[in-house]
Scaffold this motif. Structure first.
Motif, PDB file in Angstrom:
ATOM      1  N   LEU A 160       0.821  -1.210   0.000  1.00 23.02           N
ATOM      2  CA  LEU A 160       0.000   0.000   0.000  1.00 23.02           C
ATOM      3  C   LEU A 160       0.858   1.266   0.000  1.00 23.02           C
ATOM      4  CD1 LEU A 160      -2.916  -0.950   2.440  1.00 23.02           C
ATOM      5  CD2 LEU A 160      -2.993  -0.759  -0.064  1.00 23.02           C
ATOM      6  N   LEU A 161       1.964   1.247   0.738  1.00 25.06           N
ATOM      7  CA  LEU A 161       2.871   2.401   0.758  1.00 25.06           C
ATOM      8  C   LEU A 161       3.498   2.633  -0.612  1.00 25.06           C
ATOM      9  CD1 LEU A 161       4.608   1.947   4.234  1.00 25.06           C
ATOM     10  CD2 LEU A 161       2.927   3.704   3.580  1.00 25.06           C
ATOM     11  N   VAL A 162       3.920   1.562  -1.260  1.00 24.97           N
ATOM     12  CA  VAL A 162       4.492   1.679  -2.605  1.00 24.97           C
ATOM     13  C   VAL A 162       3.443   2.207  -3.577  1.00 24.97           C
ATOM     14  CG1 VAL A 162       5.430   0.360  -4.564  1.00 24.97           C
ATOM     15  CG2 VAL A 162       6.298  -0.050  -2.250  1.00 24.97           C
ATOM     16  N   MET A 163       2.220   1.688  -3.487  1.00 25.08           N
ATOM     17  CA  MET A 163       1.131   2.147  -4.350  1.00 25.08           C
ATOM     18  C   MET A 163       0.846   3.635  -4.136  1.00 25.08           C
ATOM     19  SD  MET A 163       0.013  -0.309  -6.257  1.00 25.08           S
ATOM     20  CE  MET A 163      -1.684   0.043  -6.632  1.00 25.08           C
ATOM     21  N   LEU A 164       0.818   4.053  -2.875  1.00 24.23           N
ATOM     22  CA  LEU A 164       0.588   5.457  -2.546  1.00 24.23           C
ATOM     23  C   LEU A 164       1.668   6.333  -3.179  1.00 24.23           C
ATOM     24  CD1 LEU A 164      -1.048   7.521  -0.782  1.00 24.23           C
ATOM     25  CD2 LEU A 164       0.707   7.144   0.952  1.00 24.23           C
ATOM     26  N   MET A 165       2.905   5.904  -3.062  1.00 26.12           N
ATOM     27  CA  MET A 165       4.011   6.657  -3.654  1.00 26.12           C
ATOM     28  C   MET A 165       3.882   6.717  -5.174  1.00 26.12           C
ATOM     29  SD  MET A 165       7.176   5.383  -1.220  1.00 26.12           S
ATOM     30  CE  MET A 165       8.321   5.548  -2.543  1.00 26.12           C
ATOM     31  N   LEU A 166       3.607   5.590  -5.804  1.00 24.94           N
ATOM     32  CA  LEU A 166       3.501   5.551  -7.262  1.00 24.94           C
ATOM     33  C   LEU A 166       2.332   6.375  -7.798  1.00 24.94           C
ATOM     34  CD1 LEU A 166       4.230   1.780  -7.985  1.00 24.94           C
ATOM     35  CD2 LEU A 166       5.684   3.729  -8.583  1.00 24.94           C
ATOM     36  N   MET A 167       1.222   6.324  -7.092  1.00 22.27           N
ATOM     37  CA  MET A 167       0.010   6.960  -7.613  1.00 22.27           C
ATOM     38  C   MET A 167      -0.123   8.434  -7.238  1.00 22.27           C
ATOM     39  SD  MET A 167      -2.797   3.952  -7.214  1.00 22.27           S
ATOM     40  CE  MET A 167      -3.982   4.753  -8.290  1.00 22.27           C
ATOM     41  N   PHE A 168       0.437   8.835  -6.087  1.00 25.71           N
ATOM     42  CA  PHE A 168       0.165  10.195  -5.627  1.00 25.71           C
ATOM     43  C   PHE A 168       1.400  11.032  -5.300  1.00 25.71           C
ATOM     44  CE2 PHE A 168      -3.663   7.750  -4.594  1.00 25.71           C
ATOM     45  CZ  PHE A 168      -4.581   8.476  -5.327  1.00 25.71           C
ATOM     46  N   LEU A 169       2.514  10.417  -5.015  1.00 28.47           N
ATOM     47  CA  LEU A 169       3.677  11.197  -4.607  1.00 28.47           C
ATOM     48  C   LEU A 169       4.701  11.365  -5.713  1.00 28.47           C
ATOM     49  CD1 LEU A 169       4.138   9.781  -0.997  1.00 28.47           C
ATOM     50  CD2 LEU A 169       2.847  11.788  -1.748  1.00 28.47           C
ATOM     51  N   ASP A 170       4.557  10.618  -6.775  1.00 30.23           N
ATOM     52  CA  ASP A 170       5.450  10.717  -7.916  1.00 30.23           C
ATOM     53  C   ASP A 170       5.022  11.926  -8.748  1.00 30.23           C
ATOM     54  OD1 ASP A 170       7.278  10.176  -9.933  1.00 30.23           O
ATOM     55  OD2 ASP A 170       5.950   8.762 -10.948  1.00 30.23           O
ATOM     56  N   ASN A 171       5.901  12.896  -8.896  1.00 29.62           N
ATOM     57  CA  ASN A 171       5.559  14.081  -9.687  1.00 29.62           C
ATOM     58  C   ASN A 171       5.820  13.790 -11.154  1.00 29.62           C
ATOM     59  OD1 ASN A 171       4.958  16.554 -10.694  1.00 29.62           O
ATOM     60  ND2 ASN A 171       6.535  17.659  -9.550  1.00 29.62           N
ATOM     61  N   ARG A 172       4.765  13.550 -11.889  1.00 28.64           N
ATOM     62  CA  ARG A 172       4.876  13.191 -13.294  1.00 28.64           C
ATOM     63  C   ARG A 172       4.524  14.347 -14.219  1.00 28.64           C
ATOM     64  NH1 ARG A 172       1.119   8.184 -12.516  1.00 28.64           N
ATOM     65  NH2 ARG A 172       0.665   9.344 -10.663  1.00 28.64           N
ATOM     66  N   GLY A 173       4.598  15.556 -13.726  1.00 28.66           N
ATOM     67  CA  GLY A 173       4.327  16.697 -14.570  1.00 28.66           C
ATOM     68  C   GLY A 173       2.855  16.972 -14.813  1.00 28.66           C
ATOM     69  N   TYR A 174       1.987  16.408 -13.988  1.00 28.35           N
ATOM     70  CA  TYR A 174       0.553  16.623 -14.173  1.00 28.35           C
ATOM     71  C   TYR A 174       0.061  17.891 -13.462  1.00 28.35           C
ATOM     72  CZ  TYR A 174      -0.085  12.023 -16.232  1.00 28.35           C
ATOM     73  OH  TYR A 174      -0.043  10.940 -17.056  1.00 28.35           O
ATOM     74  N   MET A 175       0.919  18.536 -12.758  1.00 32.33           N
ATOM     75  CA  MET A 175       0.499  19.704 -11.976  1.00 32.33           C
ATOM     76  C   MET A 175       0.415  20.946 -12.864  1.00 32.33           C
ATOM     77  SD  MET A 175      -0.134  18.637  -8.959  1.00 32.33           S
ATOM     78  CE  MET A 175      -0.140  20.086  -7.954  1.00 32.33           C
ATOM     79  N   TRP A 176      -0.523  20.933 -13.785  1.00 36.09           N
ATOM     80  CA  TRP A 176      -0.733  22.058 -14.687  1.00 36.09           C
ATOM     81  C   TRP A 176      -1.547  23.115 -13.951  1.00 36.09           C
ATOM     82  CZ3 TRP A 176      -2.771  18.296 -18.887  1.00 36.09           C
ATOM     83  CH2 TRP A 176      -1.705  17.550 -19.388  1.00 36.09           C
ATOM     84  N   THR A 177      -0.848  23.947 -13.184  1.00 38.83           N
ATOM     85  CA  THR A 177      -1.547  24.907 -12.332  1.00 38.83           C
ATOM     86  C   THR A 177      -2.178  26.044 -13.126  1.00 38.83           C
ATOM     87  OG1 THR A 177       0.572  25.996 -11.942  1.00 38.83           O
ATOM     88  CG2 THR A 177      -0.189  24.433 -10.269  1.00 38.83           C
ATOM     89  N   ASN A 178      -1.730  26.252 -14.357  1.00 33.79           N
ATOM     90  CA  ASN A 178      -2.290  27.350 -15.138  1.00 33.79           C
ATOM     91  C   ASN A 178      -3.642  26.993 -15.767  1.00 33.79           C
ATOM     92  OD1 ASN A 178      -0.996  25.505 -16.794  1.00 33.79           O
ATOM     93  ND2 ASN A 178      -0.528  27.017 -18.371  1.00 33.79           N
ATOM     94  N   LEU A 179      -4.078  25.770 -15.641  1.00 39.85           N
ATOM     95  CA  LEU A 179      -5.376  25.358 -16.197  1.00 39.85           C
ATOM     96  C   LEU A 179      -6.438  25.349 -15.101  1.00 39.85           C
ATOM     97  CD1 LEU A 179      -4.401  22.250 -18.385  1.00 39.85           C
ATOM     98  CD2 LEU A 179      -4.735  24.601 -19.150  1.00 39.85           C
ATOM     99  N   SER A 180      -7.656  25.695 -15.472  1.00 41.79           N
ATOM    100  CA  SER A 180      -8.761  25.539 -14.529  1.00 41.79           C
ATOM    101  C   SER A 180      -8.990  24.039 -14.342  1.00 41.79           C
ATOM    102  CB  SER A 180     -10.030  26.195 -15.077  1.00 41.79           C
ATOM    103  OG  SER A 180     -10.529  25.450 -16.182  1.00 41.79           O
ATOM    104  N   MET A 181      -9.722  23.663 -13.317  1.00 38.71           N
ATOM    105  CA  MET A 181      -9.999  22.249 -13.070  1.00 38.71           C
ATOM    106  C   MET A 181     -10.741  21.640 -14.263  1.00 38.71           C
ATOM    107  SD  MET A 181      -9.656  19.511 -11.332  1.00 38.71           S
ATOM    108  CE  MET A 181      -9.071  19.913  -9.715  1.00 38.71           C
ATOM    109  N   PHE A 182     -11.690  22.376 -14.826  1.00 42.54           N
ATOM    110  CA  PHE A 182     -12.430  21.887 -15.984  1.00 42.54           C
ATOM    111  C   PHE A 182     -11.483  21.615 -17.152  1.00 42.54           C
ATOM    112  CE2 PHE A 182     -14.666  22.678 -19.997  1.00 42.54           C
ATOM    113  CZ  PHE A 182     -15.641  21.691 -19.919  1.00 42.54           C
TER     114      PHE A 182
END
Length: 157
Positions: A20-42
């Motif tokens: 579960l810890l490995v899964m948590l790291m892979l799914m949520f703590l790995d920064n894969r460049g999805y943090m597009w802060t300039n886009l609205s949520m929509f």
């Protein structure tokens, strides 16, 4: 509960926590460049979601055959998504007796995977990809098949 079964339960419990810890790291703590802060949520949801079944899978399979991308990318993506949830098909029925039934296991995995895909999307730590969902579900069902096999059940006796 016999001594052997107590040892198996302890080993399974420790390995499940590690999993579960490995899964948590892979799914949520790995920064894969999805943090597009300039886009609205929509906009983020619109650009990062795939709701068309087999779109990503077929793209990766095509890339394997035509060499249109580094072969590591499709292999890691397809096999990673397929095998990431295989252990869940073993752990869940081990810990939750009701999930020994295939239909209850299937429903549980559908709910779990859907929730995880949505959480990845709203936290901008991933995308909602129906193909990831399909591969994860197939992997979990493969694990469940291993769990239900005579070999696995014999080992647990």
């Amino acid at each position: 509960m016999g001594d052997k079964m107590k040892k198996v339960k302890v080993i399974f419990s420790i390995s499940f926590i590690f999993y579960l810890l490995v899964m948590l790291m892979l799914m949520f703590l790995d920064n894969r460049g999805y943090m597009w802060t300039n886009l609205s949520m929509f906009e983020y949801i619109r650009y990062s979601s795939n709701l068309i079944p087999f779109r990503t899978i077929s793209t990766y399979i095509q890339a394997i055959f035509d060499g249109s991308m580094n072969i590591d990318v499709p292999i890691k993506n397809l096999s990673g998504n397929l095998f990431m949830f295989l252990p869940m098909g073993i752990y869940l029925p081990f810990f939750i007796r009701k999930l020994h039934k295939a239909n209850l296991f299937l429903i549980s995995m559908i709910v779990i995977l859907f929730v995880l895909e949505v959480v990845q999307l709203i936290t901008r730590r991933g995308s909602f990809d129906i193909d990831d969902f399909i591969l994860n579900l197939i992997g979990a069902l493969m694990g469940f098949g291993i769990w239900k096999s005579k070999v696995a059940q014999k080992l647990l006796r």
